[in-house]
Design a protein around this motif. Structure first.
Motif, PDB file in Angstrom:
ATOM      1  N   GLY A   9       0.721  -1.652  -0.002  1.00 61.70           N
ATOM      2  CA  GLY A   9       0.212  -0.140   0.090  1.00 61.70           C
ATOM      3  C   GLY A   9       0.873   1.189   0.097  1.00 61.70           C
ATOM      4  N   LYS A  10       2.371   0.421   0.055  1.00 70.71           N
ATOM      5  CA  LYS A  10       3.088   1.939  -0.182  1.00 70.71           C
ATOM      6  C   LYS A  10       4.017   2.708  -1.215  1.00 70.71           C
ATOM      7  N   GLN A  11       4.568   3.336  -2.070  1.00 74.44           N
ATOM      8  CA  GLN A  11       5.064   3.441  -2.724  1.00 74.44           C
ATOM      9  C   GLN A  11       6.370   4.010  -3.158  1.00 74.44           C
ATOM     10  N   TYR A  12       7.878   3.139  -3.433  1.00 73.31           N
ATOM     11  CA  TYR A  12       9.332   3.750  -2.704  1.00 73.31           C
ATOM     12  C   TYR A  12       9.709   3.340  -4.403  1.00 73.31           C
ATOM     13  N   GLN A  13      11.028   4.683  -3.754  1.00 73.24           N
ATOM     14  CA  GLN A  13      11.807   4.724  -5.208  1.00 73.24           C
ATOM     15  C   GLN A  13      13.227   4.334  -4.674  1.00 73.24           C
ATOM     16  N   VAL A  14      13.022   3.640  -5.807  1.00 70.69           N
ATOM     17  CA  VAL A  14      14.422   2.730  -5.552  1.00 70.69           C
ATOM     18  C   VAL A  14      15.771   2.436  -6.790  1.00 70.69           C
ATOM     19  N   GLN A  15      16.354   2.500  -6.235  1.00 74.33           N
ATOM     20  CA  GLN A  15      17.744   1.912  -7.333  1.00 74.33           C
ATOM     21  C   GLN A  15      18.273   0.942  -6.921  1.00 74.33           C
ATOM     22  N   VAL A  16      19.852   0.155  -7.431  1.00 73.96           N
ATOM     23  CA  VAL A  16      20.018  -0.553  -7.273  1.00 73.96           C
ATOM     24  C   VAL A  16      21.031  -0.704  -6.548  1.00 73.96           C
ATOM     25  N   GLY A  17      20.989  -1.225  -5.492  1.00 71.17           N
ATOM     26  CA  GLY A  17      21.908  -1.346  -4.062  1.00 71.17           C
ATOM     27  C   GLY A  17      20.929  -0.626  -3.270  1.00 71.17           C
ATOM     28  N   ASP A  18      19.617  -0.175  -2.933  1.00 70.05           N
ATOM     29  CA  ASP A  18      19.291   0.186  -1.776  1.00 70.05           C
ATOM     30  C   ASP A  18      18.642  -1.165  -1.135  1.00 70.05           C
ATOM     31  N   GLU A  19      18.877  -0.588   0.119  1.00 70.27           N
ATOM     32  CA  GLU A  19      18.318  -1.261   1.028  1.00 70.27           C
ATOM     33  C   GLU A  19      17.390  -0.073   1.632  1.00 70.27           C
ATOM     34  N   GLU A  23       6.404  -3.312   4.260  1.00 67.72           N
ATOM     35  CA  GLU A  23       5.996  -4.307   4.962  1.00 67.72           C
ATOM     36  C   GLU A  23       5.900  -5.222   4.468  1.00 67.72           C
ATOM     37  N   LYS A  24       5.382  -6.220   6.277  1.00 69.44           N
ATOM     38  CA  LYS A  24       6.082  -7.485   5.920  1.00 69.44           C
ATOM     39  C   LYS A  24       6.070  -8.645   4.836  1.00 69.44           C
ATOM     40  N   LEU A  25       6.857  -9.344   4.321  1.00 69.76           N
ATOM     41  CA  LEU A  25       6.450  -9.705   2.959  1.00 69.76           C
ATOM     42  C   LEU A  25       6.025 -11.570   3.229  1.00 69.76           C
ATOM     43  N   GLY A  26       5.193 -12.412   2.271  1.00 68.41           N
ATOM     44  CA  GLY A  26       5.019 -13.335   2.647  1.00 68.41           C
ATOM     45  C   GLY A  26       6.411 -14.538   2.910  1.00 68.41           C
ATOM     46  N   VAL A  27       7.079 -14.069   2.949  1.00 64.31           N
ATOM     47  CA  VAL A  27       7.735 -15.145   2.505  1.00 64.31           C
ATOM     48  C   VAL A  27       9.399 -15.463   3.786  1.00 64.31           C
ATOM     49  N   ASP A  28       9.946 -16.111   4.098  1.00 70.18           N
ATOM     50  CA  ASP A  28      11.821 -16.186   4.801  1.00 70.18           C
ATOM     51  C   ASP A  28      12.067 -16.098   4.499  1.00 70.18           C
ATOM     52  N   GLU A  29      13.378 -16.368   3.392  1.00 67.68           N
ATOM     53  CA  GLU A  29      14.461 -15.874   2.629  1.00 67.68           C
ATOM     54  C   GLU A  29      14.390 -16.360   1.259  1.00 67.68           C
ATOM     55  N   THR A  33      10.707 -10.711  -6.139  1.00 71.14           N
ATOM     56  CA  THR A  33      10.405  -9.823  -7.522  1.00 71.14           C
ATOM     57  C   THR A  33       9.074  -8.633  -7.576  1.00 71.14           C
ATOM     58  N   PHE A  34       8.920  -7.617  -7.509  1.00 71.80           N
ATOM     59  CA  PHE A  34       8.163  -6.530  -7.394  1.00 71.80           C
ATOM     60  C   PHE A  34       7.774  -6.514  -8.762  1.00 71.80           C
ATOM     61  N   ASP A  35       6.504  -6.842  -9.009  1.00 73.32           N
ATOM     62  CA  ASP A  35       5.677  -6.452 -10.540  1.00 73.32           C
ATOM     63  C   ASP A  35       5.008  -5.257 -10.523  1.00 73.32           C
ATOM     64  N   LYS A  36       4.724  -4.584  -9.288  1.00 69.68           N
ATOM     65  CA  LYS A  36       3.796  -3.066  -9.975  1.00 69.68           C
ATOM     66  C   LYS A  36       5.071  -2.196  -9.439  1.00 69.68           C
ATOM     67  N   VAL A  37       5.450  -1.585 -10.742  1.00 65.31           N
ATOM     68  CA  VAL A  37       5.864  -1.007 -10.932  1.00 65.31           C
ATOM     69  C   VAL A  37       5.926   0.364 -11.827  1.00 65.31           C
ATOM     70  N   ILE A  38       5.695   1.562 -10.999  1.00 67.93           N
ATOM     71  CA  ILE A  38       4.854   2.533 -11.775  1.00 67.93           C
ATOM     72  C   ILE A  38       5.550   3.141 -12.063  1.00 67.93           C
ATOM     73  N   MET A  39       7.159   3.708 -12.116  1.00 69.09           N
ATOM     74  CA  MET A  39       7.532   4.492 -13.301  1.00 69.09           C
ATOM     75  C   MET A  39       8.933   3.672 -12.652  1.00 69.09           C
ATOM     76  N   VAL A  40       9.679   3.902 -14.055  1.00 67.00           N
ATOM     77  CA  VAL A  40      10.920   3.966 -14.553  1.00 67.00           C
ATOM     78  C   VAL A  40      11.765   4.134 -15.687  1.00 67.00           C
ATOM     79  N   GLY A  41      13.026   5.038 -14.673  1.00 70.46           N
ATOM     80  CA  GLY A  41      13.934   6.512 -15.491  1.00 70.46           C
ATOM     81  C   GLY A  41      14.786   6.040 -15.397  1.00 70.46           C
TER      82      GLY A  41
END
Length: 102
Positions: A9-19, A23-29, A33-41
């Motif tokens: 429910g939130k939007q994040y601006q990310v670059q390669v190498g960012d940590e 919100e908690k994802l349903g995987v342990d390790e 893959t994030f498929d909901k990509v709103i914009m690519v620059g």
């Protein structure tokens, strides 16, 4: 190259190498893959989706799952002698961005 993704429910601006903390994802390790990509620059050119960019994905590695700092919640009603104290710790997942595929 950067991307704006939507997760939890939130939007994040990310670059390669960012940590980032999401919100908690349903995987342990493993890999996420994030498929909901709103914009690519990329170098002055911008691709905006309607609502998402077709074929774009952001690959990340889950570093850890955890809980945030505890907050104390106190409710009180005056002249009634009613009070209640509660605590809350929000779960999160820390992920490292590995690749942006546009």
């Amino acid at each position: 190259m950067y991307a704006i993704i939507e997760t939890g429910g939130k939007q994040y601006q990310v670059q390669v190498g960012d940590e980032i903390f999401v919100e908690k994802l349903g995987v342990d390790e493993g890999e996420v893959t994030f498929d909901k990509v709103i914009m690519v620059g990329n170098d002055g050119s911008v691709t905006v989706g309607a609502p998402y960019v077709a074929g774009a994905a952001v690959k990340a590695t889950l570093i850890k799952n955890g809980k945030g700092k505890k907050i104390n919640v106190f409710t009180y009603k005056s002249k009634k002698g009613e009070k209640r104290a509660m605590g809350h710790r929000q779960p999160y997942s820390k992920v490292k961005i590995d690749a942006i595929n546009a």
